[in-house]
Design an enzyme around this catalytic site. Structure first.
Site, mmCIF file in Angstrom:
data_model
loop_
_atom_site.group_PDB
_atom_site.id
_atom_site.type_symbol
_atom_site.label_atom_id
_atom_site.label_comp_id
_atom_site.label_asym_id
_atom_site.label_seq_id
_atom_site.Cartn_x
_atom_site.Cartn_y
_atom_site.Cartn_z
ATOM 1 N N CYS A 175 0.530 -1.232 -0.014
ATOM 2 C CA CYS A 175 -0.037 -0.019 -0.036
ATOM 3 C C CYS A 175 1.041 1.528 0.056
ATOM 4 C CB CYS A 175 -0.910 0.020 1.326
ATOM 5 S SG CYS A 175 -2.064 -1.420 1.271
ATOM 6 N N GLY A 211 1.748 0.094 -5.124
ATOM 7 C CA GLY A 211 0.369 -0.899 -5.336
ATOM 8 C C GLY A 211 -0.181 -0.480 -6.595
ATOM 9 N N ASN A 246 -1.629 1.596 5.457
ATOM 10 C CA ASN A 246 -0.132 0.808 4.966
ATOM 11 C C ASN A 246 0.292 -0.006 6.054
ATOM 12 O OD1 ASN A 246 1.795 -0.177 3.450
ATOM 13 N ND2 ASN A 246 3.287 1.681 3.762
ATOM 14 N N GLY A 247 0.372 -1.270 5.963
ATOM 15 C CA GLY A 247 1.216 -2.289 6.603
ATOM 16 C C GLY A 247 0.039 -3.554 6.871
ATOM 17 N N TYR A 303 14.411 -1.794 -1.908
ATOM 18 C CA TYR A 303 13.410 -2.328 -2.978
ATOM 19 C C TYR A 303 12.202 -1.187 -3.192
ATOM 20 C CZ TYR A 303 10.049 -4.421 -6.005
ATOM 21 O OH TYR A 303 9.166 -4.774 -6.811
ATOM 22 N N SER A 333 15.173 -1.275 -10.244
ATOM 23 C CA SER A 333 15.401 -1.528 -8.945
ATOM 24 C C SER A 333 16.835 -1.968 -8.623
ATOM 25 C CB SER A 333 14.592 -2.581 -8.023
ATOM 26 O OG SER A 333 14.780 -3.771 -8.795
ATOM 27 N N ASP A 388 18.199 -5.924 -6.740
ATOM 28 C CA ASP A 388 17.951 -5.393 -5.266
ATOM 29 C C ASP A 388 18.004 -6.559 -4.354
ATOM 30 O OD1 ASP A 388 14.736 -6.150 -4.793
ATOM 31 O OD2 ASP A 388 15.247 -5.438 -6.831
#
Lengths: 479, 479, 479, 479
Positions: free
Chosen positions: C8, C37, C112-113, C262, C303, C366
Site C-alpha cells: 500500500c 500498489g 499501509n501495513g 526495493y 531496482s 535489489d
C-alpha cells in the site's frame, strides 16, 4: 419472430437556422429509424463545407454519447445512417455514411437499398486502377458520383448521371460541401420522404430527409411529401429544388410491400398510405378469408399486433395481449440453464396464461419466413393452455430471396419452400391451421394504383439480380 | 408515463441437480424481473458453502457478460437482485445482494420492500459498536439476522427471530452456507412465490424463489404457490419446509395494489390473481362508470394497454394502437434540437395519426402520479388530430407517499394534491375529461378476500412510517 | 525481477486554501506512490464534513478519469490509497480507503501495513454482533477506532485508544468530518511523512501526509519531517498538533529495511536517509566485499541500477546500461508465440548485445527472492555474448515470510531456502557467482542509530505474527 | 523531454511452421516497437490468402486484448504497424496497416516514412476517378502498387514499378494473398531489417521483417541482415529472394541520424551499428569537446542516459541517476492542483536531491528541440540544490523541419531558431551553459562510410520536399 431484416435507414438535414442543432436532429432521426438497422450507425456534420463524422458498431443510444455528439460540433448540414449488417458483412468498416475527401470537394453518402450491378461497376473501376476499402455498395455509389462529378459542373448533375449507371434499389442522402442531395431509384423500391422544420406555416427554410416519416416526427418536422421514384431533390442556401429526369410516369413502380407488412414503424406514412392501416387491413382480410371458430385473437409483438387487432375487429372475436415480450433483451448473453435442453423461448416471449387457458387461440404475425421460432411459439401457447392454435400470416408465403435491400439470401432456409401446402406447414410447426394473406389481396394493403415489388412471393424480379455475390469474396473474420 | 418505480426484484434458486447452471438461472430470472429495477443488479452463487458474487450498476444484460458469468462459476445455490435505486440513494455501494463474511458462516441477503424501523435498528447497532458500509436497509436486515444467529442454532431460527424485530415491507431471499431461506413480511406487502424445476410431475428436487411468477417461467420452473405473508421457507438438501410462526390468519393482509396496477408484469400471477386480469377489469370498470361517446380507445404503452382493451371490450368502442413507444430509448443522451424549445416527447412516444385524426379518443393509463408528461401527451394526441381526449386512470387519485418500497416521497409532487377535482385536473393537463377508477372498486382488481394496501390513496398507513429519513444523512455525491 | 510487493501507499491532505484542489492533489500524490500498489486505488474528498469517494481496481491514471475527478468535486480534505493486493485477496471490495457512515459521524481510513492481531479483533467484534464486508485489516482498524470513538470525546483520542489494541505494522491516514489524523505504529515499520504546501516560507496553512516524500514533491509540498513511530498527528482548522503517548524513545525501532532496498522510490527520503544513497552504498559495499575481475557492471532495471552504479564507482569497472526494460508492458496479454516454448523474457527485458558481447559481466539486483526469473536472466545475458555472469544481490538472502505488510507468505517459494550456499544458488541459476550483501552491513544502508526490521533475513519477528490466516477463510472467486 | 516523434514502426512475419502463431508474434513485435508510435496500432493476419485485421487507437497492450487476438485467428503471414499520429492527423481512420480488397487480390500495406510526392500522386489518381478514404500517404502507396499490379504479373514487380514513382522516405511491409514483400527507399532514410525464426542453425524457413532489431529479439528471431536501401525482399513458399534494381551503390545513403540519437531503442542495431554505442559515443565526444568542471553527470531519462554515461566515462566525473521518471504517467489526466500555477513537471520527472544538492551538475539529453520543457527542467535541478547546471545535447542544434517521417513541421517552434548562440540559449533556459554535439562529429555516431540525412540540422534536403500540405485540406474534427 421474423427473420427478415431491413438493411438501412437514412436521414439528412439542411438548416438555415443557426438555432437548430443539426447533430442533435440527426441523432434523434436515427433514433426513430433504429428499427431499420441495429448493427452500426453514423452521423456526419458539415460545418461551412468541412465534414466531421463518427460511425461505429452499436445502437444509436450507445454510440452517440454526450462526448461523441459534442465532438461532432455544430454545422448547417448533417447526414446519418443506421445499418442492419447482414450475416455476410457485419463489419464495422462497412458502417455508413461513407465519406470521401476528393481534391474537388468532399462527399458524404448514406444509402438504403442494394445496387444490383455494384459488382460489375466495382470490377470496372478496379480495372481502371481504383481501390476499395469496404465491401459495401455505398462505396460504389460514392465512386460513381465522384467520377461523374469530374466530368460535370455540379453535384446534382453528377448524381443524375450516376443514376443512369446504378441499377437496383436505392434511397440515399448525399452531402457535398454546400448541398444536401437526396435520390430515390426510378422504381422506388425503398421509401424516402421530406419534411420542413421551424415553419410556423407554409414551407420553412430548413429541410429534413428521412427513410420514414416517423423520423420527421422525432425532430418536430412537418411532413411535406414523399420523394418520387427517380427524383433528385437538392437543398442548399437557395432552398429546395428537384430534378425529375429519371422520373417516368409510365414505368410501374416497385415499392417493397414488406415495408408495410414488417419493416416500417406503424406510425409512419409511406407513399401516401399509413403503415398501421396496411396491417389492420391485412388482419381484416384474413378474418374475411379465413373465418375460424375461436375465443381470442392475439398478435406476436410487436409486428403482429395490428393484424391481430384487424382480425379481431372484423371477426368480432375478442382481442387480447397474449404474449409479453421482454423489452430488455438487447445484449443479453444467452446460455443454456440446463445442459440437456435448448434455451427456453420464454426468456424473450412469455405467454399470458390467464388469456390463453382453455381458449381456442388465433395468433397473428407479419410473416412466416423461417420456421424454427414458430415451432417453439406454438408449443408455448399450447403449454399455456391454448386448446387450439391458428396461425395467421399477414403476408403470402415468402418463397424467394430479396436482392433489393433485405437479407434473406438462401431459398433453402425459407419455410414455405420446404413444405408445400398450408396444411403441411401447420403440421410442421404444430399448429391447428396456418393461413396466409392471399397474394391477390396484397394490393389492398397499399394506396390504390401504387406499384409494389412482390418478387419475394413470386420470384419475378423487376430489376436484374446480381450475377455474383460480390461481398463474400472479400470478407474478413474481424475488423 | 408513470413516475412510480418499484425498488427491487428478488430471485433465489436451490438445485439438487448437477446439470442445472444456477448462475445462468439467476441471470434469466433477473432478466425477467428487470422491470422491477434498472439501476443495479447482482448475483451470488454458492459453491459447496463458499459464495462468489458480482454486482454493479447497469442492466442485467450489460452487467452479466459472458466473462462475468464465467467468473461466477458453478454451484448449487444462487441469489440475485435487481434494484431501482431511488433518487436519494442511487449508489452502487447500495447494490444488492448484501454479502457478509462472519466467522460463524457467510450470509447473502436480497430484499424487496422497505424496513420502516431501519433507522432505529441501525442507530442501536451503531451505539453498540457496529459500523455500516451502505445506507441500505438490507444491511440492517443482514445485521439483525447475523446477531440473532449468534444466539440460536440455525439460520431459519435466526430469520424468525429477526422478523420479530423488523417492521415494514419485506420479501427476501437469503443464502447461508447450506440453506436457501425466503421470508415475506406478515402483512405481505410485496409478492414472493416459489416454483419447482426439473420435475416431470409432482414436486421436483430443485426450487426457485422469485418476486413474480414470470421469473419462474423464464427458467422453465413450474409455479408451486405464493409464499404466505409471515411465512419462512427453508430449502436445503433435505428438501423444502416452512416456518409459519409469524403467519396470522386473523391479521388483514396488505398486498400492494399497485403491483396489479403497474409494477408487475402482466404475465405474472400474484397471490392467486393474474395481473393481466386486474388491468382489463380496471378498464371494464372505467367503461361502466364513465361511459364516453368516443370513436377509439388507445392505451399508453405498455402499462395502459390492458386497461384500454378492457374499456374497449366493455364499451364496444374499437381498440387501436394509437401511440408507438421507441423501444430503443434506453441510454440515449437527450439534448434539445432547438435552443428555444423543450425536447419533443415524440422521441419516446409518437402518435399514430391514421388512428387519431378526426377521432374522439379515450386514452387509458395505469395512473396519473405527476402531471408534466400528461400535459405533453394530451397535446401530442390533439396535434395528431384527436378532436377530443378523455383520460382514463386505472387507479384512484394517488395522493400520499409510499413507505413500503416505492419511491414517491413528496406529497407536493403529486398531481392529485395540487388540483382538487377531476375537472381541475383535466383543465390542468388540457384533456376534455379525466376519470379515475373509483376507490371503492379497487377490491374488484384482486382475488375476493385479498387484503390490500391502499395507503397511497388514503394516507392511512398499516405499519408505522419511518420517523426520520435515514438515508439522506449519509449520502455521497459519487461512488 | 523481484517478487516482493509492497501492499500500500497512503496520502492525505488538509487545505485551508480555497484555491487548492484537494482531489487533484490526492490524484497526483497517488500517482507518485503508484509503485507501492498497482492493483486498486481510491480517493475520498471531504466537503464541509461530507465525504465523497471513488475506488476501483486499476491504475491511478486509468481509474481517475476527468469525469471521475469531476464527480469528486471540491472540498478541504482528501485521503487516498494505492493497494497492491496480494494473490490471496485481490478483490475490488478490499480496495481502500474504507468509508464508514456512523450516526456519530463519518470516518475514512487508508492504511499501509498489516495488523497482526486483526483476526482476533475481528472474531471478537463478530461475536458481539458486528459484521464485516471485506477481508481487509483496514476494516478492523475502522471498527476499532469507531468503537473507541463511542467512549470518548474526539477522533484523536479514539485513535490513541485504538492504537493500544492494534498490533503490527501500520502507517495510516484517517479523515473524520472535521479532522485529518495520521498515525504510525510504535515500531515504525512503514514510512510516513508530512509536508506543507503553499508556504512562501515557514510552515504554511495546508498540510500533506504521504507514505513517501516523492508524493510531497509531486504536489509541490515542502517536506517538514517524518512522523515519528507511535506518533499521532492531528490537522484541523486550528492547524497541526500531535499526540505522542505511544512514542517510546527506549523501544528499538523497526523500520522495514526493504523500503530502502526495493520498495521506495529512489528520490524519496525516509526517516532522514535518502533511498538512493542506500542503494549506491549497497553497491559499494558489494564491490569492497566481493571484488570480481570483470569488464562491465550493469543493473537490472529499475531496482538494481543504483547498486550497479555504486559497484562500478567503487570498483572502477565501467558502468553501462545492459538491459532495456519495455516500459509499455502494463496490461499486455501474454501468449506463447511458439507452441512448444515458454515465452521469451525478452519481451519484457532485452539485453544490449553491444554492451555485453565478449564481456565478463557483473549484474546487480535489489534482491533474489524467487529464482525462476533469474535463471532466464542469466541465460539472456549469456546468449547476448557475456562470457561470465556475476550476480550481486543488494540484500542478504531472503529466507522468511514477512508479516508486516508485504506479500511473501511461503517459506518454500524462497530461493535461499531451497539452496544452501551462494555457490549452490549460482549453480541453480547458471551464474558464475552469486554474492549477497553481508547481513552485518545492512545497518550501513540506513541512518546511524536507525532501528530496522530484518525479520525476513533472520526469522526473528519483533511483533507476534498472526496465529491464523484470516483472509483465506472468506475469499470469493470474483467480486 | 524531446518533442520529436517518429511516425511509425513496421513488422511482418512469414511462417512455414504450423506451430508458429503469427498473430502472437506480430503482437510482440509491435510491443517491442511501441516507442516508435503510441497513437494507434494494427495487425492483419493472412490465412491461406484471406486477410483478417484489427486496428484501433491506443497502445498495443490495450488494443490487442485476448478477445481481439483470438478474433484474428491463425495464419501463415502477418503485418503489423504502430503509428505516432502527428497533431494534424491523429485520426483513427489513418491507422495502419491499410487493407485493400481488389478483384485481382488483396493487399495489406504498413509503412514508416513519408512519401514526399504523395500530394501530386493523389491528385493525379483523383482526377482519373479514384477516391481516398484517409489522408495518409500509405493509401497513396497502396494505390500506386495496385495500379502497377494491373499492368504486370506479380506483386514484387508491381512494388518495383511503384518504387519508381514514389519519392521520399519509406520502409514498408506488404502482404499479398501469397507473399510478404518488404521495401526500403533507395536512400534508406528509415531502418528495416530481417531475421529468421525457428532455425537451429543456418537460415530457417520462417522470416521476420521489422523496423528495428529489438522486435526480432522479442520474437526470438535471429537477426539476418538489414534490408539494403532500394532493396525489395520477397518471401513466399519458395523462401526468400530479393530484387535490387533500385539499389544504387553510387548513390549516397541518407539514413536518418536521429534514429541513433533518439528514435530507436538502445538495444537495436541499425545498418550494422549499435544504437547504444552511438549514444555513449556522443557523450564521449561532448566530454572531449566541452570539458566542464563538475561534480556529477546525469541524464534525462530515458533518451539522455547513454550520453550521460559516455560523458562520465570520458571525463572521469561520476555518473548518477539524478532524475526519476514516473513510469505510470501514461494516460493520466492532468489538471492544475493550484488555480494560480502551471502544473509541476515533478509529476512526471522528479530530481533526486541526494544526488544534486550542492553539486555542479552536467545533464545530458538527446536533443533540444523546443525549449519549454528545458526551462522547467533546469529550474527543477536548481530547486533540488544544483549549484550549476550544464546542459549537453547529444545532437547539433535542430533548426529545420523534417519531411521524411517525423513530425516537427514549423521552423518557428524550434528553439535553436529563436535564439542564436549556445550562450543565448543557455540564458533562455536558465542554464549555466548549453553545449551541442558539433555537426562535424555526427559521422562518428555511425558506421564508417554510412551516409546519413542531416537535413534537420542543415536545411539541405536530399529529396524534394512536398509542395503543399496535403493533409490539412481534409481534416475532420473527430472520427
Amino acid at each position: 419472430m421474423s427473420s427478415l431484416h431491413e438493411e438501412c435507414g437514412v436521414f439528412g438535414i439542411y438548416s438555415s437556422d443557426a438555432g437548430l442543432d443539426v447533430a442533435a436532429a440527426a441523432h434523434y432521426g436515427l433514433f426513430a429509424l433504429q428499427h431499420r438497422g441495429q448493427e452500426s450507425c453514423g452521423i456526419y456534420v458539415s460545418d461551412r463545407g468541412v465534414p466531421t463524422g463518427y460511425k461505429s458498431r452499436g445502437l444509436v443510444g450507445d454510440v452517440f454519447t454526450r462526448d461523441v455528439l459534442a465532438g461532432l460540433g455544430g454545422g448547417n448540414m448533417a447526414v446519418g445512417h443506421v445499418r442492419y449488417g447482414t450475416a455476410e458483412s457485419n463489419r464495422s468498416r462497412n458502417a455508413q455514411p461513407v465519406h470521401v475527401n476528393h481534391s474537388n470537394g468532399s462527399l458524404v453518402v448514406a444509402h438504403n437499398g442494394n445496387i444490383t450491378n455494384a459488382g460489375e461497376l466495382r470490377r470496372r473501376y478496379e480495372m481502371e486502377g481504383c481501390i476499395f476499402h469496404t465491401t459495401s455498395d455505398t462505396e460504389v455509389i460514392a465512386y460513381t458520383v465522384t467520377r461523374e462529378r469530374l466530368k460535370c459542373g455540379s453535384i446534382e448533375e453528377a448524381a443524375a448521371r450516376a443514376m443512369a449507371q446504378l441499377e437496383g434499389a436505392y434511397s440515399m442522402a448525399m452531402m457535398s460541401s454546400q448541398k444536401l442531395v437526396a435520390c430515390r431509384d426510378p422504381l422506388g423500391f425503398r421509401p424516402l420522404c421530406i419534411g420542413t422544420i421551424n415553419a410556423a406555416d407554409g414551407i420553412g427554410n430548413s429541410f429534413v430527409i428521412a427513410s420514414e416519416s416517423c423520423a420527421l416526427d422525432a425532430v418536430d418536422a412537418r411532413f411535406l411529401r414523399d420523394i418520387a421514384p427517380g427524383e433528385i431533390v437538392i437543398i442548399d442556401k437557395d432552398g429546395l429544388r428537384c430534378d425529375t429526369r429519371h422520373c417516368d410516369a409510365k414505368k410501374e413502380k416497385r415499392l417493397c410491400v414488406f415495408e408495410y407488412i414488417y419493416f416500417a414503424r406503424p406510425d409512419s406514412v409511406i407513399d401516401g398510405h399509413p403503415v398501421h392501416l396496411s396491417r389492420t387491413t391485412a388482419g381484416q382480410i384474413l378474418a374475411m378469408e379465413y373465418p375460424v371458430n375461436a375465443d381470442v385473437v392475439i398478435g406476436v409483438p410487436d409486428s403482429g399486433l395490428d393484424a391481430a387487432i384487424g382480425y379481431a375487429r372484423q371477426s368480432g372475436i375478442p382481442y387480447a395481449i397474449g404474449l409479453i415480450k421482454n423489452k430488455y433483451i438487447g445484449r443479453t448473453f444467452i446460455q443454456p440453464v440446463q445442459s440437456d435442453r435448448a434455451d427456453s423461448v420464454r426468456i424473450k416471449l412469455n405467454p399470458v396464461a390467464a388469456v390463453l387457458r382453455g381458449k381456442r387461440v388465433i395468433v397473428a404475425e407479419d410473416s412466416i419466413v423461417r420456421g424454427t421460432t414458430f415451432v417453439r411459439l406454438v408449443k408455448l401457447l399450447r403449454d399455456a393452455g391454448a386448446t387450439q392454435v391458428h396461425v395467421m400470416s399477414a403476408s403470402p408465403p415468402y418463397r424467394h430471396p430479396c436482392y433489393y435491400g433485405t437479407d434473406v439470401k438462401s431459398r433453402e432456409s425459407l419455410l414455405a419452400n420446404r413444405h408445400g401446402t398450408p396444411e403441411d406447414i401447420a403440421a410442421a410447426i404444430g399448429a391447428d391451421s396456418v393461413s396466409y394473406l392471399p397474394f391477390g389481396e396484397l394490393r389492398r394493403l397499399v394506396k390504390p394504383g401504387q406499384g409494389i415489388c412482390t418478387s419475394c412471393f413470386t420470384g419475378e424480379y423487376p430489376v436484374q439480380i446480381p450475377k455474383e455475390p460480390v461481398k463474400s469474396r472479400f470478407e474478413e473474420k474481424l475488423g
